[in-house]
Design a protein around this motif. Structure first.
Motif, PDB file in Angstrom:
ATOM      1  N   ASN A 119      66.565  68.183  48.649  1.00  0.00           N
ATOM      2  CA  ASN A 119      65.407  67.938  47.803  1.00  0.00           C
ATOM      3  C   ASN A 119      65.881  67.571  46.403  1.00  0.00           C
ATOM      4  N   ASN A 120      65.676  66.318  46.033  1.00  0.00           N
ATOM      5  CA  ASN A 120      66.081  65.823  44.714  1.00  0.00           C
ATOM      6  C   ASN A 120      64.824  65.636  43.866  1.00  0.00           C
ATOM      7  N   GLY A 121      64.343  66.717  43.281  1.00  0.00           N
ATOM      8  CA  GLY A 121      63.160  66.652  42.447  1.00  0.00           C
ATOM      9  C   GLY A 121      61.905  66.219  43.174  1.00  0.00           C
ATOM     10  N   GLY A 122      61.810  66.517  44.457  1.00  0.00           N
ATOM     11  CA  GLY A 122      60.649  66.135  45.241  1.00  0.00           C
ATOM     12  C   GLY A 122      60.875  64.966  46.167  1.00  0.00           C
ATOM     13  N   ALA A 163      59.190  60.754  49.709  1.00  0.00           N
ATOM     14  CA  ALA A 163      59.258  60.622  48.254  1.00  0.00           C
ATOM     15  C   ALA A 163      57.858  60.523  47.680  1.00  0.00           C
ATOM     16  N   THR A 164      57.723  60.931  46.437  1.00  0.00           N
ATOM     17  CA  THR A 164      56.449  60.897  45.737  1.00  0.00           C
ATOM     18  C   THR A 164      56.606  60.212  44.391  1.00  0.00           C
ATOM     19  N   SER A 165      55.611  59.380  44.038  1.00  0.00           N
ATOM     20  CA  SER A 165      55.604  58.704  42.742  1.00  0.00           C
ATOM     21  C   SER A 165      54.188  58.719  42.186  1.00  0.00           C
ATOM     22  N   THR A 181      52.619  59.718  48.087  1.00  0.00           N
ATOM     23  CA  THR A 181      53.706  60.256  48.890  1.00  0.00           C
ATOM     24  C   THR A 181      53.933  59.336  50.087  1.00  0.00           C
ATOM     25  N   VAL A 182      55.196  58.985  50.326  1.00  0.00           N
ATOM     26  CA  VAL A 182      55.550  58.064  51.402  1.00  0.00           C
ATOM     27  C   VAL A 182      56.550  58.726  52.340  1.00  0.00           C
ATOM     28  N   LEU A 183      56.352  58.511  53.642  1.00  0.00           N
ATOM     29  CA  LEU A 183      57.291  58.943  54.667  1.00  0.00           C
ATOM     30  C   LEU A 183      57.948  57.697  55.247  1.00  0.00           C
ATOM     31  N   GLN A 286      48.804  75.274  55.772  1.00  0.00           N
ATOM     32  CA  GLN A 286      49.571  76.421  56.210  1.00  0.00           C
ATOM     33  C   GLN A 286      50.657  75.970  57.173  1.00  0.00           C
ATOM     34  N   GLY A 287      51.792  76.653  57.139  1.00  0.00           N
ATOM     35  CA  GLY A 287      52.881  76.319  58.041  1.00  0.00           C
ATOM     36  C   GLY A 287      54.096  77.130  57.681  1.00  0.00           C
ATOM     37  N   GLN A 288      55.255  76.694  58.149  1.00  0.00           N
ATOM     38  CA  GLN A 288      56.490  77.393  57.851  1.00  0.00           C
ATOM     39  C   GLN A 288      56.813  77.261  56.370  1.00  0.00           C
ATOM     40  N   GLU A 289      57.794  78.067  55.924  1.00  0.00           N
ATOM     41  CA  GLU A 289      58.311  77.863  54.569  1.00  0.00           C
ATOM     42  C   GLU A 289      59.015  76.515  54.561  1.00  0.00           C
ATOM     43  N   VAL A 290      58.636  75.645  53.625  1.00  0.00           N
ATOM     44  CA  VAL A 290      59.100  74.261  53.694  1.00  0.00           C
ATOM     45  C   VAL A 290      59.449  73.749  52.314  1.00  0.00           C
ATOM     46  N   PRO A 291      60.248  72.660  52.248  1.00  0.00           N
ATOM     47  CA  PRO A 291      60.466  72.004  50.961  1.00  0.00           C
ATOM     48  C   PRO A 291      59.179  71.328  50.511  1.00  0.00           C
ATOM     49  N   ARG A 292      58.808  71.535  49.269  1.00  0.00           N
ATOM     50  CA  ARG A 292      57.558  70.967  48.767  1.00  0.00           C
ATOM     51  C   ARG A 292      57.796  69.612  48.128  1.00  0.00           C
ATOM     52  N   LEU A 293      56.880  68.696  48.386  1.00  0.00           N
ATOM     53  CA  LEU A 293      56.942  67.399  47.749  1.00  0.00           C
ATOM     54  C   LEU A 293      56.462  67.499  46.318  1.00  0.00           C
ATOM     55  N   GLY A 294      57.006  66.569  45.480  1.00  0.00           N
ATOM     56  CA  GLY A 294      56.447  66.451  44.140  1.00  0.00           C
ATOM     57  C   GLY A 294      57.345  66.847  43.064  1.00  0.00           C
TER      58      GLY A 294
END
Length: 294
Positions: A119-122, A163-165, A181-183, A286-294
């Motif tokens: 995770n690089n700053g989101g 990524a998010t912009s 946010t783009v996948l 809701q879900g698992q502990e996850v990396p957050r976007l943003g």
């Protein structure tokens, strides 16, 4: 003294790396030995990243032109070339995602791991072995991060980067999107695409939008004198729909060209979702502990 800082976070499961403007959080699942080897490899590769980028910074701040030499710089160039079309963009639009991709690959090359995220700053690159998955948190405003939903990314999906912009994020934007946010198949491609889609969410010349030349805020900005958004006042529902519609059209074209897999666009409380992967959204967030976007 080395400027690179490395430490395990309090949970004992994630590695935090920092070097100047680059700030990474890396998570890895596997045996204790494999994770230790992976984190050692991450620190070794990370120590070279900033100098590698600075060596070609002048070229990377120019509109997409000749291919650069560095490994990460080539990732940036490839991603931006793929999505640019006739739109202005420089390889710097993909720098955070490209660094995340490179660090993910360095970690995965060191040891067999079930799951990895960088995770690089989101902007997030990740690895999934067969049967593994991540539930990824999505936010609508980076300046006030709170989950509005999650999307489940499974190993069979073609997505390996997010990524998010937007104008409320850490980077400048030419548009008025609160967040896009783009996948995509790589974090670098997602990063470049999110930048362009966020730029497309716009109402050119609207009096409620405050813009300032990028170079007035950051003299060495790759955007030069182009006006970047600094504030967005009240908009009517019709204006919000029009601005989002421009971004949706751009995102749909990228999906049709198989440049990206999915996108989520946000402006003034309105959301637009595109792409099959986002069809697995959990509206309660809701879900698992996850990396957050943003």
């Amino acid at each position: 003294m080395s400027r690179v800082q490395a430490r395990m976070l309090p949970d004992g499961r994630r590695l935090h790396l920092n070097d100047g403007p680059i700030d990474l959080i890396i998570g890895a699942d596997g045996t204790a030995e494999a994770v230790a080897l992976a984190f050692d490899a991450a620190q070794i590769r990370f120590a070279t990243v900033l100098d590698e980028l600075c060596a070609e910074l002048t070229l990377l701040r120019r509109p997409v032109g000749p291919m650069p030499q560095g490994v990460i710089a080539r990732r940036m160039w490839t991603a931006t070339t793929r999505v640019a079309g006739n739109h202005f963009i420089t390889p710097m639009a993909a720098v955070a995602g490209a660094v995340a991709d490179e660090m993910r690959d360095a970690v995965c090359a060191a040891a067999p791991l079930t799951r990895v995220f960088v995770n690089n700053g989101g902007d997030i690159a990740f690895h999934l072995m067969a049967g593994a998955a991540y539930d990824v948190g999505l936010i609508s405003r980076p300046d006030r991060p709170s989950l509005f939903s999650t999307a489940r990314i499974e190993a069979e999906d073609p997505v390996r980067g997010i990524a998010t912009s937007g104008w409320r994020g850490r980077s400048f934007s030419l548009g008025i999107a609160d967040a896009v946010t783009v996948l995509a198949e790589s974090a670098a491609t997602a990063d470049a695409a999110a930048t362009l889609i966020a730029n497309a969410v716009d109402l050119p010349g609207h009096p409620a939008v405050t813009r300032v030349p990028a170079q007035d805020l950051q003299p060495d900005s790759d955007l030069g004198s182009r006006p970047v958004t600094r504030a967005v006042g009240p908009l009517t529902r019709k204006e919000i729909a029009a601005a989002l519609g421009s971004g949706v059209a751009f995102a749909e074209a990228l999906i049709a060209e198989r440049c990206i897999v999915a996108a989520a666009l946000h402006l003034a409380g309105e959301n637009r979702m595109l792409g099959n992967t986002l069809g697995r959204l959990n509206a309660k967030g809701q879900g698992q502990e996850v990396p957050r976007l943003g």
